[in-house]
Design a protein around this motif. Structure first.
Motif, PDB file in Angstrom:
ATOM      1  N   ALA A  78       3.758   2.182 -10.621  1.00  0.00           N
ATOM      2  CA  ALA A  78       2.361   1.994 -10.220  1.00  0.00           C
ATOM      3  C   ALA A  78       1.986   3.101  -9.227  1.00  0.00           C
ATOM      4  O   ALA A  78       2.275   4.266  -9.466  1.00  0.00           O
ATOM      5  CB  ALA A  78       2.173   0.610  -9.621  1.00  0.00           C
ATOM      6  N   GLU A  79       1.367   2.729  -8.142  1.00  0.00           N
ATOM      7  CA  GLU A  79       0.968   3.684  -7.113  1.00  0.00           C
ATOM      8  C   GLU A  79       0.643   2.859  -5.874  1.00  0.00           C
ATOM      9  O   GLU A  79       0.647   1.630  -5.932  1.00  0.00           O
ATOM     10  CB  GLU A  79      -0.281   4.452  -7.559  1.00  0.00           C
ATOM     11  CG  GLU A  79      -1.552   3.632  -7.436  1.00  0.00           C
ATOM     12  CD  GLU A  79      -2.396   3.648  -8.698  1.00  0.00           C
ATOM     13  OE1 GLU A  79      -1.842   3.857  -9.780  1.00  0.00           O
ATOM     14  OE2 GLU A  79      -3.614   3.426  -8.570  1.00  0.00           O
ATOM     15  N   GLY A  80       0.342   3.545  -4.778  1.00  0.00           N
ATOM     16  CA  GLY A  80      -0.075   2.816  -3.591  1.00  0.00           C
ATOM     17  C   GLY A  80      -1.469   2.252  -3.787  1.00  0.00           C
ATOM     18  O   GLY A  80      -2.296   2.845  -4.470  1.00  0.00           O
TER      19      GLY A  80
ATOM     20  N   LEU B 240       0.813  -1.207   0.000  1.00  0.00           N
ATOM     21  CA  LEU B 240       0.000   0.000   0.000  1.00  0.00           C
ATOM     22  C   LEU B 240       0.855   1.270   0.000  1.00  0.00           C
ATOM     23  O   LEU B 240       0.394   2.350  -0.302  1.00  0.00           O
ATOM     24  CB  LEU B 240      -0.777  -0.064   1.328  1.00  0.00           C
ATOM     25  CG  LEU B 240      -2.018   0.702   1.600  1.00  0.00           C
ATOM     26  CD1 LEU B 240      -3.063   0.401   0.556  1.00  0.00           C
ATOM     27  CD2 LEU B 240      -2.558   0.298   2.978  1.00  0.00           C
ATOM     28  N   LEU B 241       2.130   1.122   0.372  1.00  0.00           N
ATOM     29  CA  LEU B 241       2.953   2.304   0.645  1.00  0.00           C
ATOM     30  C   LEU B 241       3.373   3.052  -0.610  1.00  0.00           C
ATOM     31  O   LEU B 241       3.903   4.144  -0.524  1.00  0.00           O
ATOM     32  CB  LEU B 241       4.178   1.912   1.467  1.00  0.00           C
ATOM     33  CG  LEU B 241       3.838   1.481   2.896  1.00  0.00           C
ATOM     34  CD1 LEU B 241       5.069   0.946   3.613  1.00  0.00           C
ATOM     35  CD2 LEU B 241       3.241   2.635   3.686  1.00  0.00           C
TER      36      LEU B 241
ATOM     37  N   SER C  21       7.647   4.275  -3.839  1.00  0.00           N
ATOM     38  CA  SER C  21       8.955   4.267  -3.166  1.00  0.00           C
ATOM     39  C   SER C  21       9.250   2.930  -2.509  1.00  0.00           C
ATOM     40  O   SER C  21      10.398   2.604  -2.248  1.00  0.00           O
ATOM     41  CB  SER C  21       9.018   5.375  -2.120  1.00  0.00           C
ATOM     42  OG  SER C  21       8.048   5.151  -1.104  1.00  0.00           O
ATOM     43  N   HIS C  22       8.212   2.164  -2.200  1.00  0.00           N
ATOM     44  CA  HIS C  22       8.402   0.896  -1.494  1.00  0.00           C
ATOM     45  C   HIS C  22       8.136  -0.322  -2.383  1.00  0.00           C
ATOM     46  O   HIS C  22       8.212  -1.448  -1.915  1.00  0.00           O
ATOM     47  CB  HIS C  22       7.497   0.849  -0.262  1.00  0.00           C
ATOM     48  CG  HIS C  22       7.987   1.712   0.868  1.00  0.00           C
ATOM     49  ND1 HIS C  22       8.235   3.056   0.718  1.00  0.00           N
ATOM     50  CD2 HIS C  22       8.300   1.420   2.152  1.00  0.00           C
ATOM     51  CE1 HIS C  22       8.666   3.553   1.871  1.00  0.00           C
ATOM     52  NE2 HIS C  22       8.717   2.577   2.755  1.00  0.00           N
TER      53      HIS C  22
END
Ligand SMILES: Cc1ncc(C[n+]2csc(CCOP(=O)(O)OP(=O)(O)O)c2C)c(N)n1
Ligand SMILES: [Mg+2]
Lengths: 272, 325
Positions: free
Chosen positions: B298-300, B128-129, B132-133
């Protein structure tokens, strides 16, 4: 009677807590510790204009401890950069408000952060660019104290001193805790002040929950000519909520309904 | 959709604090290995609970060393200890463990064949982060390094054999790990694997889905759906991404008209690319479709949401097969 800034910070704490509770995720401990600093910056110190978030003459703020993005979103909403209704979309599908701040999506965000140790080098670049343009705007960057274990920060600290960036202010959110433990039991960098001084910075230590002290330390009047400035802000992780305060379990824990009620009640009790 | 937001994310309370009796396959395997082999040590860069290294920290405090939030130093220290005869496991999230300190890994681990085991968590879109993660290029990075072995267990219960296999290899290994976020259901369990040998989980004659990690689950669901439509679909667990089982891939390509790779990673440089290289070089005939993140960040979001949005879900695999056949 709490000052105006304290009232705003209290509102931001409550809205932040609600948002983390509703999303079921977030970094509430580090948000509570940084909210007073963010409030002082956005409501007193920074020259920024929500109507013109890209104003070239604006001051720049980099939240390097990007995991506390939600606190910044709430502050940006309160200051008018994004609609307040949008806060409730935090972490939801299709929302701009991701777990870490995104420059290309959210007005008012100066750079993406999330990987610790990225913000300060970027802030050095911004401050250097301002010098190049002989511009008057200032650059502020907030790091976590655990984050300061990243070597990239110390490379940037050397560069900033070498460049004589007196238009740069680093605020270390010194809450003594990191993700899984105390700094003391992990890799104890403290005390920060003598280290920064040894690297050629002007350093001031303050109570990071005292609005007057924060505003004074960040005011342009206290800039030391030719030196970058570091403000070591002594804070509490989970500040304002008794059972979270100074408790490492609350780095990214989410309160259950009972804890949420109690935390809200405590924050409401100090609301005005 | 919001009900599934926490799935597979390290921020879920049960996952972080070991509550709810969640199995800790990696943490326990590390302790077992350290107990039986005095050379095994673990190194952390904060993130003890999310990498399950709090287990060894608490059980064997003299075998766990915390360097702090400094992944580049983590790799250097691990390399130094390995060169003195220890077998260090360096632990962090995959994205910080690989991308952040690539030069250190290349020159202090891969090139000198240091006996360092890199244990990375939060593979691909499993968090979900946000960007960056999300490790979307870790396999590509590690695959480009000579001397590196890459293992992505097909499920949490394959973590134990993966740790064992990593210790048996005298050299650098990257373990791409996803923690169990709930007790395994019967139909999710996998047999142990043999290092370097692709594992057939389901036989089939028309299509072979070659997958790794959490995409195994999507591949299995897709195969069931395809079989119902009369498309006989095999599922192959490519748990060892390097060295690659070229033989198995070639044979599947001779047998089936279509190979689908399914990876929780960018389609550039990972499992899909590795398979494509073999197909091209062996002139094996089958068509290839790569399912994975298509050259974008992508995205969270929750894992089910992201898999759906980025066309990596079981249904997306089915669609890819139908379009290609
Ligand atoms: C390079 C990198 N390594 C690890 C992490 C995971 N992580 C997120 S927050 C955190 C702890 C940060 O502690 P600190 O800087 O003290 O922040 P605060 O206490 O203000 O939350 C860690 C290790 C990360 N985001 N980036
Ligand atoms: Mg801290």
């Amino acid at each position: 009677m709490a000052s105006n800034l304290e009232q705003i910070a209290n509102w931001i704490r409550r809205r932040d807590l609600q948002s983390v509770y509703e999303a079921g995720a977030g970094h509430v401990g580090g948000e509570m510790s940084v909210i007073d600093i963010l409030t002082a910056l956005y409501f007193r110190i920074l020259s920024v204009n929500p109507e013109q978030p890209q104003d070239p003459d604006r001051d720049r703020l980099v939240l390097s401890k990007g995991h506390t993005a939600n606190a910044l979103y709430v502050v940006l909403a309160k200051r008018g950069f994004i609609p307040q209704d949008e806060i409730s979309t935090f972490l939801k599908p299709m929302s701009r408000l991701n777990g870490h701040p995104n420059r290309t999506k959210v007005p008012g965000i100066e750079t993406n952060t999330g990987p610790l140790g990225h913000g300060l080098p970027v802030a050095v670049g911004m401050a250097k660019a301002a010098k190049l343009d002989k511009a008057a705007w200032r650059t502020f960057v907030i790091t976590g104290d655990g984050e300061m274990q990243e070597g990239s920060n110390w490379e940037a600290i050397m560069a900033a001193a070498q460049f004589g960036l007196d238009n740069l202010t680093l605020i270390i959110d010194h809450n003594r805790l990191q993700q899984g433990a105390r700094l003391l039991d992990t890799n104890n960098l403290a005390p920060f002040a003598p280290k920064l001084e040894a690297f050629g910075w002007a350093v001031e230590e303050i109570d990071g929950h005292d609005m007057d002290a924060i505003c004074a330390a960040l005011s342009s009047e206290t800039v030391v000519k030719g030196k970058p400035k570091c403000v070591v802000a002594h804070t509490n992780k989970g500040q304002g909520i008794s059972f979270m305060s100074d408790n490492v379990a609350w780095h990214h824990k989410v309160p259950d309904s009972v804890q949420y009620e109690q935390a809200m009640k405590e924050l409401e009790g100090t609301a005005s | 959709m919001s009900g599934s937001l926490h799935l597979g994310d390290f921020t879920s309370a049960a996952n972080v604090y070991g509550a709810g009796g969640m199995p800790r396959y990696y943490g326990d395997a590390l302790v077992a290995s350290a107990a039986s082999d005095p050379r095994v040590v673990a190194l952390g860069a904060d993130l003890s609970a999310p990498t399950e290294t709090d287990v060894i920290r608490d059980a064997m405090p003299d075998r766990f060393f915390m360097v702090g939030i400094q992944e580049a130093n983590l790799i250097g220290v691990a390399s130094g200890m390995a060169k003195m005869g220890d077998i260090p496991f360096a632990n962090s999230f995959s994205v910080f463990l690989t991308r952040r300190c690539y030069d250190q890994i290349a020159m202090q681990v891969a090139y000198p064949k240091a006996n360092v085991k890199l244990a990375g968590f939060l593979p691909g879109l499993s968090t979900l982060l946000g960007v960056s993660h999300q490790a979307i290029d870790d396999i590509a990075l590690m695959r480009a390094l000579p001397n590196m072995t890459i293992i992505e267990p097909g499920g949490p219960d394959q973590i134990v054999p993966a740790v064992k296999a990593a210790i048996e290899i005298d050299g650098p290994v990257y373990l791409r790990l996803q923690r169990a976020d709930r007790p395994l259901q019967k139909d999710q369990t996998l047999p142990p694997f043999e290092l370097g040998k692709a594992q057939t989980l389901k036989d089939g004659a028309d299509v072979a889905i070659v997958a790794s990690g959490l995409m195994i689950g999507q591949a299995r669901q897709a195969a069931t759906k395809l079989s119902k439509r009369g498309i006989s679909t095999a599922v192959v667990n490519l748990h060892t991404i390097k060295p690659l089982d070229r033989n198995a891939i070639t044979q599947w390509a001779r047998r089936c008209q279509l190979i689908v790779t399914a990876e929780n990673h960018s389609i550039i440089g990972g499992l899909g690319s590795a398979v494509a290289e073999v197909l091209a070089e062996e002139n094996a005939g089958a068509r290839l479709v790569r399912v994975g993140l298509k050259d974008r960040f992508a995205e969270g979001g929750s894992l089910p949401y992201l898999l759906q949005k980025y066309r990596m879900s079981a249904d997306a695999i089915v669609e890819a097969v139908v379009e290609a056949s």
